[in-house]
Each structure stands twice: as C-alpha cells, then as structure tokens.
Write a protein that holds these residues in place. Structure first.
Motif, PDB file in Angstrom:
ATOM      1  N   GLY A  36       0.722  -1.112  -0.062  1.00  0.00           N
ATOM      2  CA  GLY A  36      -0.121  -0.033  -0.071  1.00  0.00           C
ATOM      3  C   GLY A  36       0.683   1.297   0.179  1.00  0.00           C
ATOM      4  O   GLY A  36       2.195   1.120   0.112  1.00  0.00           O
ATOM      5  N   GLU A  37       0.118   2.319  -0.019  1.00  0.00           N
ATOM      6  CA  GLU A  37       0.633   3.478   0.150  1.00  0.00           C
ATOM      7  C   GLU A  37       1.914   4.131   1.162  1.00  0.00           C
ATOM      8  O   GLU A  37       2.640   4.586   0.927  1.00  0.00           O
ATOM      9  N   LYS A  38       1.343   3.513   2.268  1.00  0.00           N
ATOM     10  CA  LYS A  38       2.017   3.799   3.404  1.00  0.00           C
ATOM     11  C   LYS A  38       3.554   3.021   3.367  1.00  0.00           C
ATOM     12  O   LYS A  38       4.670   3.598   3.778  1.00  0.00           O
ATOM     13  N   THR A  39       3.558   1.744   2.753  1.00  0.00           N
ATOM     14  CA  THR A  39       4.607   1.064   2.441  1.00  0.00           C
ATOM     15  C   THR A  39       5.544   1.646   1.607  1.00  0.00           C
ATOM     16  O   THR A  39       6.927   1.675   1.780  1.00  0.00           O
ATOM     17  N   VAL A  40       4.988   2.227   0.549  1.00  0.00           N
ATOM     18  CA  VAL A  40       5.531   2.931  -0.609  1.00  0.00           C
ATOM     19  C   VAL A  40       6.515   4.121   0.059  1.00  0.00           C
ATOM     20  O   VAL A  40       7.413   4.407  -0.095  1.00  0.00           O
ATOM     21  N   VAL A  41       5.709   4.937   0.863  1.00  0.00           N
ATOM     22  CA  VAL A  41       6.459   6.008   1.535  1.00  0.00           C
ATOM     23  C   VAL A  41       7.517   5.587   2.354  1.00  0.00           C
ATOM     24  O   VAL A  41       8.622   6.169   2.258  1.00  0.00           O
ATOM     25  N   GLU A  42       7.385   4.611   3.170  1.00  0.00           N
ATOM     26  CA  GLU A  42       8.658   4.152   4.215  1.00  0.00           C
ATOM     27  C   GLU A  42       9.725   3.673   3.067  1.00  0.00           C
ATOM     28  O   GLU A  42      10.800   4.133   3.708  1.00  0.00           O
ATOM     29  N   LEU A  43       9.518   3.012   2.103  1.00  0.00           N
ATOM     30  CA  LEU A  43      10.536   2.544   1.302  1.00  0.00           C
ATOM     31  C   LEU A  43      11.257   3.587   0.787  1.00  0.00           C
ATOM     32  O   LEU A  43      12.561   3.766   0.702  1.00  0.00           O
ATOM     33  N   LEU A  44      10.427   4.788   0.085  1.00  0.00           N
ATOM     34  CA  LEU A  44      11.249   5.724  -0.420  1.00  0.00           C
ATOM     35  C   LEU A  44      11.961   6.666   0.525  1.00  0.00           C
ATOM     36  O   LEU A  44      12.909   7.266   0.254  1.00  0.00           O
ATOM     37  N   LYS A  45      11.346   6.651   1.670  1.00  0.00           N
ATOM     38  CA  LYS A  45      12.045   7.540   2.760  1.00  0.00           C
ATOM     39  C   LYS A  45      13.419   7.022   3.119  1.00  0.00           C
ATOM     40  O   LYS A  45      14.497   7.646   3.308  1.00  0.00           O
ATOM     41  N   HIS A  46      13.530   5.517   3.238  1.00  0.00           N
ATOM     42  CA  HIS A  46      14.764   5.121   3.565  1.00  0.00           C
ATOM     43  C   HIS A  46      15.478   4.821   2.444  1.00  0.00           C
ATOM     44  O   HIS A  46      16.903   5.241   2.377  1.00  0.00           O
ATOM     45  N   PHE A  47      15.204   4.574   1.142  1.00  0.00           N
ATOM     46  CA  PHE A  47      15.928   3.921   0.166  1.00  0.00           C
ATOM     47  C   PHE A  47      16.239   5.362  -1.087  1.00  0.00           C
ATOM     48  O   PHE A  47      17.024   5.327  -1.765  1.00  0.00           O
ATOM     49  N   LYS A  48      15.529   6.322  -0.836  1.00  0.00           N
ATOM     50  CA  LYS A  48      15.617   7.587  -1.594  1.00  0.00           C
ATOM     51  C   LYS A  48      14.945   7.456  -2.984  1.00  0.00           C
ATOM     52  O   LYS A  48      14.679   8.597  -3.516  1.00  0.00           O
ATOM     53  N   SER A  49      14.875   6.229  -3.635  1.00  0.00           N
ATOM     54  CA  SER A  49      14.505   6.081  -4.942  1.00  0.00           C
ATOM     55  C   SER A  49      13.988   4.627  -5.373  1.00  0.00           C
ATOM     56  O   SER A  49      14.240   3.674  -4.631  1.00  0.00           O
ATOM     57  N   ALA A  50      13.074   4.605  -6.320  1.00  0.00           N
ATOM     58  CA  ALA A  50      12.415   3.521  -6.579  1.00  0.00           C
ATOM     59  C   ALA A  50      13.477   2.339  -7.044  1.00  0.00           C
ATOM     60  O   ALA A  50      13.545   1.125  -7.027  1.00  0.00           O
ATOM     61  N   LYS A  51      14.381   2.986  -7.891  1.00  0.00           N
ATOM     62  CA  LYS A  51      15.544   2.394  -8.356  1.00  0.00           C
ATOM     63  C   LYS A  51      16.253   1.563  -7.417  1.00  0.00           C
ATOM     64  O   LYS A  51      16.852   0.344  -7.498  1.00  0.00           O
ATOM     65  N   ARG A  52      16.687   2.205  -6.223  1.00  0.00           N
ATOM     66  CA  ARG A  52      17.197   1.668  -5.140  1.00  0.00           C
ATOM     67  C   ARG A  52      16.570   0.365  -4.424  1.00  0.00           C
ATOM     68  O   ARG A  52      17.077  -0.307  -4.036  1.00  0.00           O
ATOM     69  N   VAL A  53      15.085   0.769  -4.242  1.00  0.00           N
ATOM     70  CA  VAL A  53      14.359  -0.299  -3.850  1.00  0.00           C
ATOM     71  C   VAL A  53      14.537  -1.543  -4.752  1.00  0.00           C
ATOM     72  O   VAL A  53      14.578  -2.705  -4.146  1.00  0.00           O
ATOM     73  N   ALA A  54      14.383  -1.330  -5.952  1.00  0.00           N
ATOM     74  CA  ALA A  54      14.496  -2.626  -7.115  1.00  0.00           C
ATOM     75  C   ALA A  54      15.839  -3.423  -6.832  1.00  0.00           C
ATOM     76  O   ALA A  54      15.959  -4.296  -6.800  1.00  0.00           O
ATOM     77  N   HIS A  55      16.890  -2.685  -6.488  1.00  0.00           N
ATOM     78  CA  HIS A  55      18.235  -3.552  -6.365  1.00  0.00           C
ATOM     79  C   HIS A  55      18.668  -3.744  -5.032  1.00  0.00           C
ATOM     80  O   HIS A  55      19.737  -4.269  -4.644  1.00  0.00           O
ATOM     81  N   ALA A  56      17.870  -3.452  -3.900  1.00  0.00           N
ATOM     82  CA  ALA A  56      17.823  -3.653  -2.469  1.00  0.00           C
ATOM     83  C   ALA A  56      18.010  -5.323  -2.209  1.00  0.00           C
ATOM     84  O   ALA A  56      17.292  -5.893  -2.734  1.00  0.00           O
ATOM     85  N   LYS A  57      18.669  -5.635  -1.014  1.00  0.00           N
ATOM     86  CA  LYS A  57      18.956  -7.136  -0.654  1.00  0.00           C
ATOM     87  C   LYS A  57      17.466  -7.037   0.164  1.00  0.00           C
ATOM     88  O   LYS A  57      17.060  -6.622   0.763  1.00  0.00           O
ATOM     89  N   LEU A  58      17.455  -8.663   0.297  1.00  0.00           N
ATOM     90  CA  LEU A  58      16.028  -9.012   1.009  1.00  0.00           C
ATOM     91  C   LEU A  58      16.162  -8.595   2.402  1.00  0.00           C
ATOM     92  O   LEU A  58      15.397  -7.985   3.036  1.00  0.00           O
TER      93      LEU A  58
END
Length: 597
Positions: A553-575
C-alpha cells in the motif's frame, strides 16, 4: 518628497553611462566625474579606502549627488569636459578652453578645405565632432584624402582670380592629390559633390564609401598587392567601428533651452537641459505634484516658466516634445529629426530615469505612498470602480492532458502574498480541456472563500483569452458574484486585455506600470502552476511501479522511499535490507516482484 539621504540615492542610481555631480552642504558643486556605469562608479567612492587624502576629504563633504544620463562613454567624457570648464569645481583639475577637443571643419569657401581644428569660428563653416582623440580625426581625414582629391592650399579661389590666372598648380596636383581647381581644372559643381559625400562620411553614412573601399581592396588583393590591401582593410575596420557623432555638443545648437516631460497619476517630471554655445551646461529635473489631474501640456507650460525664472534663462528658443504656448517672445521648436531631436530624446531619458529613481527611493522611504500610487494607476488604466488592492490570477497547466493542475496567485497592494497562493488538482474534467478546468477552479476558489467568510478580491485575472474568461464568468454567475468582482482575461499577446461582454480588447502601453504588474502576476502564476505540475508528474512517475506491487500500500511505498530515496534503489535492494525497513512479509513481496521479473 525631500532630497533622500546619500545611502538611498546610491541604491537607486541607474547603471547607464553618464556624468555625476557632487554637491556640498552649501549646495555648491565640488566635483564632476564621468562613468561607464553610474551606480558602480559613484558607489565606489563610498565603499573603497582611498589612498589620497584629498579624495577622503571630498567624500566627507558630499551631501547630494546629481547626474545626467547619456548614451555612450564618449558622450560622458565630452559632457564632463563641458561641465568642468563651465563650473570649475574645487576638486577637479582645471581645464582651459585652448585645450579643447578636436573638430573637423569644412570651411565656408568656394572650394572648401577640410581640416582639423580646436577652435570654432562663426563664419558659416561647418564643424563636425567633437572627437575624444586626434588619432580618430587624422584617420578619418586620411581616409577622405585617399578617396577624394581635395585642395590643401589656403588660396582665395574666387572666380575672378582663377579666371585671371593668379595661381599655378602645385606638387599636390602632380602627385594626383588635387585636381587643380586653382587653374580651373576642376569645376565647382564636381568639387561640391565630393564635399557632400565627405560630409556623409563624417556623419557616419558611409555605405557607398565602404563599397568603394572593398572593391579597391579586392582589386589590390587580386594583383598580389597584399600590403596595400591590408592598409585598405584597416581603414575599412576603422570606418565600421567609428562612432559618428556626439549628442552632447553641436555648434549649430546655440543658447537653447530643452524641456521634456514624463508623468503618472500623481506627479509630472520635467527635465531641463541648458545649452550654451552648443554645449550642455546644466541638467535639472523638476517634480510637480498634480492637484486636478492636469495634462502634460499644462504641467510643461507651468514648469518651463518656473525653471527659466529659477535659472535666469534668457534663451530666445526652446526645444520641446510637443507644441506649447509661451507667448510671442520665445521661439518654440518641436524637432522631428537629427541632432535637435536627439537632444530632446536625451532630455526625456533623464526625466524618465529621474522618475524611476524617485519610485525606488519611495519604495524604501515611504512604501505606503508607493503602493497608493500604483493602485491609483491600475484603477485608472483598467477602468475599475475601486482600487485593486487584492488581485488573484489563475493559470492552467497540463501537458498532453496528464496531471491537469491549476494555480491561483495572490497580490496584495501590488506585491505577491505567497501565503495565500493555492494549487488545484483538476477533479471533474477528463483530458486537456482548459475552459472546463478554469470553470472548475474559479468555482472552487470562490465557493470556499464564501463558505469561510474570507475577503474577496477586487480583481480577478484569467490567463487566457475570451474562452477562459467566459468559462470563469459561468462560475461567478453560479455563485452570484457577477458584477461584485471585476474580472479580465489576458491573451498570449500580453498587452491585450479582454473584458466581459466586450469583443474589443483593451490595449495597454507596453511601458506602463499596470502592464508590468499584470506581467508579474501572470509569470508568477505560470511558475507556481508549472512547479506543482512538475512535482505531480515526478511523484507519479516515481511511485507508479511500487504501487503496482500486489499487497503493497501507499504507507509501505512512503517508508521504502524515505529509506532508500528512490524506486531504483528499492529494486536493487537485498532481502535483508528490505526486511529491516518494512518487515519480513512485505519485504518478500517487494523482493519477489523485482527478482521474478
């Protein structure tokens, strides 16, 4: 308004070339100087640590600064020279008239000679200049001599003496530098045709001469005479870069007063230039407060009488931008061309710059008076029933129909009120429909103001032509606000303003302050709208892929972007990195989405 203090005067000086004048507390002129940039040069006196004691003393004595704006550095140099000679200020070097600037003289005689001189005689001869360098004069005369065969002797070549055979040709004739008018070998008509062309060259109209030089250079180059061709090329370059004449001095304009005027709703500004023997010796601008909405003609006639009395002027002729009635004793000229027109234009420029400086000073010293003047001007220019103290401007922004948004910017007392700016995301319109979007936004804005009992603007400006204006009127009708708020539309050509139920637009003067305020409003609305539109598109582009992950959901997206700064970094992040941020369950969903792809 009293004379502002030095600090304010320095802040509002123009950046044009000109001459500055320093006055002491007794109102006496103590120094005259020239400047390429008046503001920069004059300010340097008050910011530098001066090496010389005399300069430090001068700066301490300065109480008031006046200036005259001119077109070029050369004009400033010449004007400085004239003023120093006239007033001999205490801190300037002494200049004597026998060291004056050089002129080119075309002598008043049957076969006129053309030569340089530093003295002007009223004998009917024509003088061109002055020049700041004798080198320029010599180069010009060499050019003329290379083009035309002129006599250099000082014989009196009257028809009787030439016919009687009083003179014999000299070496110049045998060298080909003269065609021998002394023996009647050249006609008066032929000689005067050459003189006419030479005058044009001196004035700067040398198109024909340049063409002749280029042909000459080409011929020399074709004949392998490269050194001679290079000399001609240098002469062409000198001609092309040559500043033809100065607007500051012209011996034909003698003992004349020049006046011009510029005005606004509350004040008139009349500039006075005093010319003596062809030189500007004084510039003064008079500020007149209007009482009964007087015309420029009335103000100018009043000011001319006042200024001439104040400076004890006895000139029999004046130059003005339009006809004025000053009685039979004074000759009134309205120049249309040439140096006389140029000098009136120069006077107008000084009046205009004076007015601009007063406005800047007023903004600093008395901001309320400045706002009142702007508001009165806008009320008159836009034919409003009341002053537009509160203005709102709307602009639509959409690119190929994506993320349609609109902006509303607010000006109060002629200045941006950024806390009142509002963004709108278009909700009821599908696709790029500017008319419907404008209707929606205007309705939403004023419905809200009415519901919250907020003050309404006196003027609404719609960025768009008749279509957007009509759409906005529908919203005002629905809210029963038609007639309670003035509304206008501005077309792409900014000076066209559209009014409700009037097919013919109003055209404002391109230089008017009202148009400048409207332009500022539109630019601000456009900037604010584009900024919001860009942010929405960026956010959408960034979030789209993350939001498509099943179970995220939207809340999770915000948390991920806040930490990783970009969608690209989320895609390349380790589990395990994802688990640290959003927990095991959601981390697996995100990790699987990207790695199964």
């Amino acid at each position: 308004m009293d004379t502002p203090n030095l600090e304010i005067q320095l802040k509002t000086l123009p950046t044009q070339p000109g001459v500055y004048q320093y006055y002491d507390k007794a109102g006496k002129l103590i120094y005259v100087g020239k400047a390429k940039n008046l503001k920069k040069r004059v300010s340097s006196y008050f910011t530098k640590n001066h090496e010389y004691g005399k300069t430090r003393v001068l700066v301490k004595k300065i109480v008031d600064i006046k200036h005259i704006v001119v077109e070029t550095e050369t004009d400033a140099l010449l004007l400085e020279n004239n003023l120093i000679k006239k007033y001999q200020p205490k801190y300037n070097v002494m200049l004597k008239d026998d060291k004056s600037y050089p002129w080119i003289c075309v002598k008043n005689e049957r076969f006129p000679r053309v030569f340089p001189t530093r003295r002007i005689f009223k004998d009917g001869s024509e003088y061109f200049g002055p020049y700041t360098s004798m080198k320029t004069v010599r180069t010009l005369l060499d050019l003329i001599k290379g083009l035309y065969s002129l006599r250099t002797c000082n014989y009196n070549l009257s028809e009787e003496k030439v016919t009687a055979g009083k003179y014999k040709v000299c070496l110049e004739y045998h060298l080909g530098n003269c065609k021998g008018p002394c023996e009647g070998l050249e006609t008066e008509e032929e000689y005067h045709n050459n003189i006419k062309t030479i005058k044009e060259i001196i004035k700067g109209n040398f198109k024909d001469s340049l063409s002749q030089f280029r042909n000459q250079m080409k011929g020399l180059a074709e004949n392998m005479q490269f050194e001679e061709a290079q000399k001609i090329k240098e002469k062409i370059e000198v001609l092309e870069n040559y500043q033809a004449k100065s607007t500051i001095v012209n011996p034909k304009i003698s003992n004349v007063d020049v006046f011009s005027i510029t005005s606004d709703e509350g004040y008139g500004y009349v500039n006075f230039l005093q010319l003596s023997y062809g030189s500007i010796i004084r510039s003064h601008t008079l500020e007149i407060k209007k009482k009964l909405d007087e015309t420029d003609l009335e103000l100018l006639e009043l000011a001319i009488t006042e200024i001439r009395q104040r400076f004890n002027s006895n000139s029999k002729e004046i130059y003005v931008p339009f006809k004025v009635d000053l009685g039979e004793a004074i000759k009134v000229s309205v120049p249309k061309l040439g140096d006389k027109k140029h000098i009136v234009d120069l006077s107008f420029r000084n009046a205009k710059y004076y007015r601009m400086e007063r406005f800047k000073q007023m903004k600093i010293v008395d901001p309320d008076r400045h706002a009142n003047r702007i508001m009165a001007q806008m009320k008159a220019d836009l034919r409003l029933n009341e002053e537009p103290r509160h203005i709102e401007c709307f602009d639509n922004s959409n690119i190929q129909g994506t993320n349609p948004v609109a902006a509303c910017v607010v000006f109060k007392n002629g200045k941006p009120s950024k806390k009142d700016y509002r963004h709108f995301n278009i909700k009821t319109v599908v696709g790029p429909d500017d008319f419907a979007s404008m209707e929606e936004v205007v309705y939403r804005r004023y419905k809200r103001l009415l519901d919250e009992d907020q003050p309404l603007p006196q003027l609404i400006i719609i960025d768009g032509g008749k279509g957007q204006l009509s759409s906005s009127l529908k919203s005002l009708d629905a809210l029963e606000l038609r007639g309670k708020i003035a509304i206008i539309g501005i077309a792409k050509r900014l000076e066209e303003l559209f009014y409700p139920n009037d097919p013919i637009p109003l055209y404002l003067d391109k230089k008017s302050e009202t148009l400048k305020i409207i332009q500022q409003l539109r630019n601000e609305a456009h900037r604010f709208g584009i900024e919001h539109h860009r942010n929405r598109r960026s956010k959408n582009a960034l979030n789209t892929e993350l939001e498509t992950i099943p179970g995220i959901g939207e809340k999770t997206v915000v948390e991920l972007l806040k930490h990783f700064k970009s969608a690209k970094r989320v895609a390349h992040a380790k589990l395990d990195e994802l688990e640290d941020v959003v927990g095991v369950s959601r981390a697996k969903k995100v990790y699987s989405f990207y790695h199964e792809k």
